[in-house]
Design a protein around this motif. Structure first.
Motif, PDB file in Angstrom:
ATOM      1  N   VAL A 176      49.544  35.619  27.104  1.00 37.23           N
ATOM      2  CA  VAL A 176      50.088  36.973  27.175  1.00 37.23           C
ATOM      3  C   VAL A 176      51.178  37.128  26.112  1.00 37.23           C
ATOM      4  N   VAL A 177      50.972  38.075  25.220  1.00 35.96           N
ATOM      5  CA  VAL A 177      51.969  38.398  24.210  1.00 35.96           C
ATOM      6  C   VAL A 177      52.631  39.705  24.616  1.00 35.96           C
ATOM      7  N   ALA A 178      53.929  39.655  24.881  1.00 32.03           N
ATOM      8  CA  ALA A 178      54.655  40.868  25.253  1.00 32.03           C
ATOM      9  C   ALA A 178      55.006  41.664  24.003  1.00 32.03           C
ATOM     10  N   TYR A 179      54.776  42.977  24.067  1.00 28.97           N
ATOM     11  CA  TYR A 179      55.117  43.860  22.941  1.00 28.97           C
ATOM     12  C   TYR A 179      56.289  44.737  23.321  1.00 28.97           C
ATOM     13  N   ARG A 180      57.298  44.726  22.462  1.00 28.68           N
ATOM     14  CA  ARG A 180      58.455  45.608  22.623  1.00 28.68           C
ATOM     15  C   ARG A 180      58.715  46.286  21.286  1.00 28.68           C
ATOM     16  N   GLY A 181      58.916  47.589  21.310  1.00 26.19           N
ATOM     17  CA  GLY A 181      59.186  48.311  20.082  1.00 26.19           C
ATOM     18  C   GLY A 181      60.338  47.685  19.328  1.00 26.19           C
ATOM     19  N   ILE A 182      60.215  47.589  18.008  1.00 25.29           N
ATOM     20  CA  ILE A 182      61.188  46.837  17.223  1.00 25.29           C
ATOM     21  C   ILE A 182      62.583  47.418  17.331  1.00 25.29           C
ATOM     22  N   HIS A 183      62.716  48.730  17.533  1.00 22.54           N
ATOM     23  CA  HIS A 183      64.043  49.324  17.642  1.00 22.54           C
ATOM     24  C   HIS A 183      64.785  48.786  18.862  1.00 22.54           C
ATOM     25  N   GLU A 184      64.068  48.630  19.973  1.00 23.68           N
ATOM     26  CA  GLU A 184      64.683  48.089  21.180  1.00 23.68           C
ATOM     27  C   GLU A 184      64.881  46.585  21.070  1.00 23.68           C
ATOM     28  N   TRP A 185      63.894  45.916  20.481  1.00 27.84           N
ATOM     29  CA  TRP A 185      63.994  44.457  20.370  1.00 27.84           C
ATOM     30  C   TRP A 185      65.168  44.048  19.493  1.00 27.84           C
ATOM     31  N   VAL A 223      68.021  45.590  18.952  1.00 30.22           N
ATOM     32  CA  VAL A 223      69.276  45.776  19.681  1.00 30.22           C
ATOM     33  C   VAL A 223      69.437  44.699  20.746  1.00 30.22           C
ATOM     34  N   SER A 224      68.354  44.373  21.432  1.00 32.21           N
ATOM     35  CA  SER A 224      68.399  43.347  22.467  1.00 32.21           C
ATOM     36  C   SER A 224      68.746  41.985  21.876  1.00 32.21           C
ATOM     37  N   TRP A 225      68.126  41.656  20.753  1.00 33.25           N
ATOM     38  CA  TRP A 225      68.368  40.344  20.134  1.00 33.25           C
ATOM     39  C   TRP A 225      69.781  40.264  19.557  1.00 33.25           C
ATOM     40  N   TYR A 226      70.236  41.348  18.961  1.00 36.84           N
ATOM     41  CA  TYR A 226      71.612  41.427  18.452  1.00 36.84           C
ATOM     42  C   TYR A 226      72.607  41.167  19.583  1.00 36.84           C
ATOM     43  N   ASN A 227      72.364  41.783  20.727  1.00 36.21           N
ATOM     44  CA  ASN A 227      73.228  41.581  21.880  1.00 36.21           C
ATOM     45  C   ASN A 227      73.149  40.154  22.391  1.00 36.21           C
ATOM     46  N   GLN A 228      71.933  39.641  22.462  1.00 37.03           N
ATOM     47  CA  GLN A 228      71.696  38.313  23.014  1.00 37.03           C
ATOM     48  C   GLN A 228      72.462  37.228  22.256  1.00 37.03           C
ATOM     49  N   PRO A 258      71.962  39.621  31.684  1.00 32.60           N
ATOM     50  CA  PRO A 258      72.193  41.045  31.398  1.00 32.60           C
ATOM     51  C   PRO A 258      72.850  41.239  30.042  1.00 32.60           C
ATOM     52  N   SER A 259      72.657  42.420  29.464  1.00 33.19           N
ATOM     53  CA  SER A 259      73.290  42.729  28.187  1.00 33.19           C
ATOM     54  C   SER A 259      74.776  42.990  28.407  1.00 33.19           C
ATOM     55  N   VAL A 260      75.534  42.935  27.317  1.00 36.26           N
ATOM     56  CA  VAL A 260      76.978  43.116  27.353  1.00 36.26           C
ATOM     57  C   VAL A 260      77.340  44.232  26.384  1.00 36.26           C
ATOM     58  N   GLN A 261      78.380  44.993  26.715  1.00 37.43           N
ATOM     59  CA  GLN A 261      78.833  46.058  25.821  1.00 37.43           C
ATOM     60  C   GLN A 261      79.635  45.455  24.675  1.00 37.43           C
ATOM     61  N   LEU A 262      78.961  45.124  23.591  1.00 38.15           N
ATOM     62  CA  LEU A 262      79.637  44.492  22.464  1.00 38.15           C
ATOM     63  C   LEU A 262      80.649  45.416  21.810  1.00 38.15           C
ATOM     64  N   GLU A 263      80.416  46.728  21.910  1.00 37.76           N
ATOM     65  CA  GLU A 263      81.306  47.673  21.236  1.00 37.76           C
ATOM     66  C   GLU A 263      82.728  47.606  21.780  1.00 37.76           C
ATOM     67  N   THR A 264      82.890  47.278  23.063  1.00 40.17           N
ATOM     68  CA  THR A 264      84.240  47.187  23.619  1.00 40.17           C
ATOM     69  C   THR A 264      84.996  46.007  23.025  1.00 40.17           C
ATOM     70  N   ASP A 265      84.287  44.924  22.773  1.00 43.22           N
ATOM     71  CA  ASP A 265      84.919  43.754  22.156  1.00 43.22           C
ATOM     72  C   ASP A 265      85.246  44.040  20.694  1.00 43.22           C
ATOM     73  N   ILE A 266      84.317  44.661  19.979  1.00 36.82           N
ATOM     74  CA  ILE A 266      84.529  44.952  18.561  1.00 36.82           C
ATOM     75  C   ILE A 266      85.750  45.850  18.372  1.00 36.82           C
ATOM     76  N   LEU A 267      85.868  46.890  19.194  1.00 32.70           N
ATOM     77  CA  LEU A 267      87.011  47.788  19.095  1.00 32.70           C
ATOM     78  C   LEU A 267      88.305  47.067  19.500  1.00 32.70           C
ATOM     79  N   SER A 268      88.235  46.235  20.530  1.00 29.48           N
ATOM     80  CA  SER A 268      89.411  45.498  20.981  1.00 29.48           C
ATOM     81  C   SER A 268      89.939  44.567  19.897  1.00 29.48           C
ATOM     82  N   VAL A 269      89.042  43.878  19.229  1.00 31.90           N
ATOM     83  CA  VAL A 269      89.443  42.954  18.162  1.00 31.90           C
ATOM     84  C   VAL A 269      90.094  43.717  17.008  1.00 31.90           C
TER      85      VAL A 269
END
Length: 299
Positions: free
Chosen positions: A51-60, A62-67, A185-196
């Protein structure tokens, strides 16, 4: 070269002898693992479905960046984090950059580095789902694609539509008799980026921890309905959209149509409006007196 371990071989052999079904799942079973898995599975003893899971690249993306950016694998001295058993591990960002902590990159800078070795014409072939599909199809007779964007519950669709003869599990999921925990679960990276950034500008006391401030930002946004301004890279956005359209067409050629193109365009527009494909505009945020007052109020 990647080879099947003795543990995997014995696990498959013991499962076959006991008459058990086996579900092997990992999002990183790329081209390195295809042939070793082929070598260790006997088709005369197993009915195999890949089974090969397909996820649209736009979502993938963002998910990988967060991960990979929500945690770090280095300590404050830049050394690899190793547990008592000698295994590497990752942890949440604890330290400010001037204490040895890592900076989370902006999405656009991360994307630029992630794709730096590919020509735009090569992007489609480097969509992970397509790569996996092309690697496993020559080796296994039954390779199917699971579209993660299908309407309905993700796990229920997978168990009912993809896994052979999983009727009992499918029924329980359909009747909502199973509580599925949320892992990783994903994390809100933007809060850390702004905090830094605010810390770098001297608006935050050095007595406060990085995690405390990021959590305070999240709470402030919820309570005040305040948002973090975004800065979007038009050229990158266009490239990601074209990558999405071309990879979707390559993955599902029989389903491709002008209607599908229009649906995909609308889905991408909606996703873009979430700001997830854009950078945190830290300079614009810190021109806002509300944000300055908030950070200074933390003590």
């Amino acid at each position: 070269d990647c080879k099947a371990t003795d543990n995997l071989k014995s696990f498959i052999e013991e499962s076959q002898k006991s008459g058990a079904n086996v579900l092997l799942s990992d999002e990183n079973l790329d081209e390195r693992f295809a042939q070793p898995l082929r070598d260790v599975i006997d088709d005369s003893l197993w009915h195999v479905t890949v089974v090969v899971a397909y996820r649209g690249i736009h979502e993938w993306l963002v998910s990988w960046y967060n991960q990979i950016n929500k945690t770090t694998n280095l300590d404050a001295n830049g050394k690899l984090l190793i547990d008592e058993n000698g295994n590497p591990y990752r942890e949440a960002h604890k330290y400010w950059p001037d204490e040895g902590g890592a900076r989370i990159p902006s999405f656009s800078s991360w994307y630029s580095e992630f794709t730096q070795n590919w020509d735009p014409s090569e992007l489609v072939d480097n969509h992970r789902s397509l790569k996996f599909f092309h690697e496993y199809t020559p080796l296994f007779d039954n390779v199917v694609v699971y579209d993660m964007h299908k309407k309905g519950d993700l796990v229920t669709n997978f168990m009912c539509d993809i896994i052979p003869r999983a009727d009992h599990s499918c029924l329980k999921l359909q009747n909502q008799q199973v509580n599925i925990p949320i892992f990783n679960p994903s994390v809100q990276l933007e809060t850390d980026i702004l905090s830094v950034y605010a810390y770098d500008q001297g608006y935050i006391s050095k007595s406060l921890s990085r995690q405390e401030v990021a959590e305070a930002v999240t709470k402030y946004m919820k309570e005040s309905d305040k948002s973090i301004p975004r800065l979007c890279n038009a050229e990158m956005t266009k490239e990601v959209f074209e990558w999405l359209v071309n990879s979707e067409q390559a993955m599902f050629p029989d389903k491709w149509s002008p209607k599908r193109h229009a649906e995909l365009t609308e889905a991408f527009k909606s996703f873009f409006l979430t700001g997830k494909l854009c950078d945190v505009d830290v300079e614009e945020a810190m021109r806002d007196e509300d944000w300055i007052d908030f950070f200074q109020s933390l003590g």
